[in-house]
Design a protein around this motif. Sequence first.
Motif, PDB file in Angstrom:
ATOM      1  N   SER A   6     -39.650  -1.076  -2.773  1.00  0.00           N
ATOM      2  CA  SER A   6     -40.881  -0.294  -2.711  1.00  0.00           C
ATOM      3  C   SER A   6     -40.968   0.740  -3.832  1.00  0.00           C
ATOM      4  O   SER A   6     -42.060   1.163  -4.189  1.00  0.00           O
ATOM      5  N   TRP A   7     -39.842   1.152  -4.397  1.00  0.00           N
ATOM      6  CA  TRP A   7     -39.849   2.071  -5.538  1.00  0.00           C
ATOM      7  C   TRP A   7     -40.118   1.341  -6.848  1.00  0.00           C
ATOM      8  O   TRP A   7     -40.631   1.932  -7.798  1.00  0.00           O
ATOM      9  N   VAL A  11     -42.910   2.387 -10.231  1.00  0.00           N
ATOM     10  CA  VAL A  11     -42.189   2.832 -11.423  1.00  0.00           C
ATOM     11  C   VAL A  11     -42.511   1.922 -12.604  1.00  0.00           C
ATOM     12  O   VAL A  11     -42.758   2.391 -13.721  1.00  0.00           O
ATOM     13  N   VAL A  12     -42.558   0.618 -12.376  1.00  0.00           N
ATOM     14  CA  VAL A  12     -42.883  -0.325 -13.447  1.00  0.00           C
ATOM     15  C   VAL A  12     -44.326  -0.125 -13.913  1.00  0.00           C
ATOM     16  O   VAL A  12     -44.613  -0.121 -15.118  1.00  0.00           O
ATOM     17  N   ILE A  13     -45.246   0.045 -12.978  1.00  0.00           N
ATOM     18  CA  ILE A  13     -46.646   0.259 -13.340  1.00  0.00           C
ATOM     19  C   ILE A  13     -46.803   1.570 -14.110  1.00  0.00           C
ATOM     20  O   ILE A  13     -47.516   1.639 -15.107  1.00  0.00           O
ATOM     21  N   PRO A  61     -44.853   5.939   7.149  1.00  0.00           N
ATOM     22  CA  PRO A  61     -44.117   5.200   8.181  1.00  0.00           C
ATOM     23  C   PRO A  61     -43.540   3.873   7.674  1.00  0.00           C
ATOM     24  O   PRO A  61     -42.501   3.430   8.155  1.00  0.00           O
ATOM     25  N   THR A  62     -44.190   3.258   6.705  1.00  0.00           N
ATOM     26  CA  THR A  62     -43.728   1.964   6.206  1.00  0.00           C
ATOM     27  C   THR A  62     -42.766   2.107   5.031  1.00  0.00           C
ATOM     28  O   THR A  62     -41.697   1.506   5.027  1.00  0.00           O
ATOM     29  N   VAL A  68     -44.463   8.501  -1.839  1.00  0.00           N
ATOM     30  CA  VAL A  68     -44.797   9.574  -2.778  1.00  0.00           C
ATOM     31  C   VAL A  68     -45.041   8.993  -4.170  1.00  0.00           C
ATOM     32  O   VAL A  68     -45.985   9.389  -4.862  1.00  0.00           O
ATOM     33  N   ALA A  69     -44.205   8.036  -4.588  1.00  0.00           N
ATOM     34  CA  ALA A  69     -44.395   7.402  -5.891  1.00  0.00           C
ATOM     35  C   ALA A  69     -45.725   6.653  -5.923  1.00  0.00           C
ATOM     36  O   ALA A  69     -46.472   6.731  -6.907  1.00  0.00           O
ATOM     37  N   TRP A  70     -46.030   5.923  -4.854  1.00  0.00           N
ATOM     38  CA  TRP A  70     -47.312   5.228  -4.775  1.00  0.00           C
ATOM     39  C   TRP A  70     -48.465   6.226  -4.773  1.00  0.00           C
ATOM     40  O   TRP A  70     -49.499   5.991  -5.401  1.00  0.00           O
ATOM     41  N   ALA A  71     -48.306   7.335  -4.075  1.00  0.00           N
ATOM     42  CA  ALA A  71     -49.367   8.337  -4.003  1.00  0.00           C
ATOM     43  C   ALA A  71     -49.645   8.951  -5.370  1.00  0.00           C
ATOM     44  O   ALA A  71     -50.813   9.182  -5.724  1.00  0.00           O
TER      45      ALA A  71
END
Length: 89
Positions: A6-7, A11-13, A61-62, A68-71
């Motif tokens: 999930s990290w 990070v790649v994007i 939750p998932t 936080v990285a996605w946010a």
Amino acid sequence: MSTATSWLAPVVIGAALAMRVVFGELRRPGSTRQGWTFATDATALTGGAVAGGAVILLGWPTAGPAAVAWALLVAALASHLLHRRGPRP
């Protein structure tokens, strides 16, 4: 979904977007300053903060801390989309 997986995607994007900015600046000096003007637009930053907060709230939750990285990625992209570059009809 594992935490490492999930990290990896945000990070790649983020790295790809950073490389795009660097190569764009090398091709056209000054383009970075023009491209990042959304960072001074209060409306765009508010919209990005709301979108990022929603991602953290719904994704925690998932994905756990990877939310936080996605946010951060979602907030930056939403702010960029919400920024008004000029007058619209």
